[in-house]
Design a protein around this motif. Structure first.
Motif, mmCIF file in Angstrom:
data_model
loop_
_atom_site.group_PDB
_atom_site.id
_atom_site.type_symbol
_atom_site.label_atom_id
_atom_site.label_comp_id
_atom_site.label_asym_id
_atom_site.label_seq_id
_atom_site.Cartn_x
_atom_site.Cartn_y
_atom_site.Cartn_z
ATOM 1 N N GLY A 78 31.983 44.611 40.564
ATOM 2 C CA GLY A 78 32.013 43.151 40.537
ATOM 3 C C GLY A 78 32.874 42.503 41.592
ATOM 4 O O GLY A 78 33.025 41.273 41.595
ATOM 5 N N GLN A 80 33.779 40.709 44.875
ATOM 6 C CA GLN A 80 33.046 39.862 45.819
ATOM 7 C C GLN A 80 33.963 39.570 47.018
ATOM 8 O O GLN A 80 34.774 38.654 46.967
ATOM 9 N N ALA A 108 36.047 38.047 41.877
ATOM 10 C CA ALA A 108 34.744 38.291 41.268
ATOM 11 C C ALA A 108 33.792 37.155 41.642
ATOM 12 O O ALA A 108 34.102 36.313 42.479
#
Length: 343
Positions: A78, A80, A108
């Motif tokens: 997850g 990012q 995230a």
């Protein structure tokens, strides 16, 4: 993020507001490469057996470093890695020998968050979510203090008012119990420990238990601050030394192109700050009253952008490069983790 001024000072810039020129560069200390060919290492921590752990911001990977070899030991789902975000700080539980917990700060899809996990165990468990994210000013530092509480540093996420808003998690240094709830004795009966921060990425403590933090300024001054519970460090109303009794003035300031300080460590009686734009380590000797002496510039331009700084169990100071983050000029073996014994 606002562009920093291209020209910030005349050639003879005064160091840290002390009224005397900064040393042109202290005598270099011997440095060796621990490991190379990494991809944007960000956080740095050590297990009780001396094994180092580092996060890779853009890949979501946690690597162990032992015997000069880097090995993937976890991958955080997850993550990012947009802008300055991604997999950032890492901390080892002070009770790791019995509980096995590792802590990471990461970006995230919807927020920045803190999670804990065990090597070889289940997926990480978020313990704090809802820290606002942005392309810039995501903070990301994690460290356990002498009180065995978890400290996390957050940026203002590009919304300046967050830093003065005590109901916001952003623009703060947070103090947490290991489960992510507010630590006992916090000054506002919340997770907030100090506020008025623009973008803090590193915290450290002296042997006496005094807390210090590095902070990115906007256009004029980067800062070294001594952190105390409940204090307001001024952003966005104050950048650098303002002399306003409502805010805590920094111990040291630098023009932004000389610093952009991220990692920070206390080592052999001095505080060391890893400078990104400044491409050097800054060192300032601690004084008995909790202040610092005149800063010295180490390794200027030798290793490029520097990110993490941490004291290893073997008594050496480790620091990392950040030349593959899109803003540096990577060499053939970048990114690297380096060490020095301070001699």
């Amino acid at each position: 993020m606002k562009l920093r001024r291209i020209f910030v000072a005349a050639a003879c810039v005064l160091a840290a507001g002390l009224g005397v020129p900064a040393p042109a560069g202290a005598a270099p200390q011997a440095v060796r490469t621990i490991v190379g060919n990494l991809t944007v290492p960000w956080g740095l921590a050590f297990l009780p057996d001396g094994t180092a752990l580092t996060t890779q911001r853009t890949t979501g990977r946690v690597l162990s470093i032992k015997g000069g070899t880097a090995t993937e030991v976890a991958r955080i789902p997850g993550v990012q890695p947009t802008g300055e975000g991604g997999l950032l700080g890492i901390a080892v539980s002070p009770d790791y020998a019995t509980d096995g917990w590792l802590y990471v700060y990461y970006t995230a899809a919807s927020d920045n968050r803190i999670a804990r996990f065990k090597l070889g165990g289940a997926a990480p468990q978020p313990i704090l979510t809802g820290i606002a994210k942005n392309s810039f000013h995501d903070g990301g530092g994690l460290a356990f203090g002498p009180d065995r509480m978890l400290y996390a540093t957050t940026g203002d996420a590009g919304t300046r008012a967050n830093a003065q808003n005590l109901n916001s998690l952003n623009g703060k240094i947070l103090r947490l119990k290991p489960d992510g709830t507010a630590a006992p004795g916090n000054p506002f009966n919340s997770r907030v420990y100090s506020y008025g921060h623009r973008n803090v990425q590193g915290v450290t403590w002296s042997p006496e238990g005094r807390m210090y933090a590095s902070e990115f300024g906007e256009n004029t001054w980067d800062e070294l601050n001594r952190i105390e519970a409940g204090k307001n460090y001024g952003w966005p109303n104050c950048e650098g030394k303002c002399g306003n009794p409502s805010y805590v003035d920094p111990l040291l300031v630098w023009p932004t192109r000389q610093a952009s300080p991220s990692g920070i460590a206390v080592y052999k009686g001095s505080v060391y700050l890893a400078a990104l734009a400044g491409q050097r380590l800054w060192r300032a000797q601690l004084t008995g009253d909790g202040g610092v002496g005149q800063p010295q510039s180490l390794y200027q331009g030798q290793y490029g952008r520097l990110r993490a700084a941490a004291v290893a169990p073997d008594g050496t100071l480790w620091f990392s490069t950040s030349n593959r983050d899109g803003r540096g000029s990577p060499g053939s073996t970048d990114d690297r983790i380096l060490s020095t014994d301070g001699n």
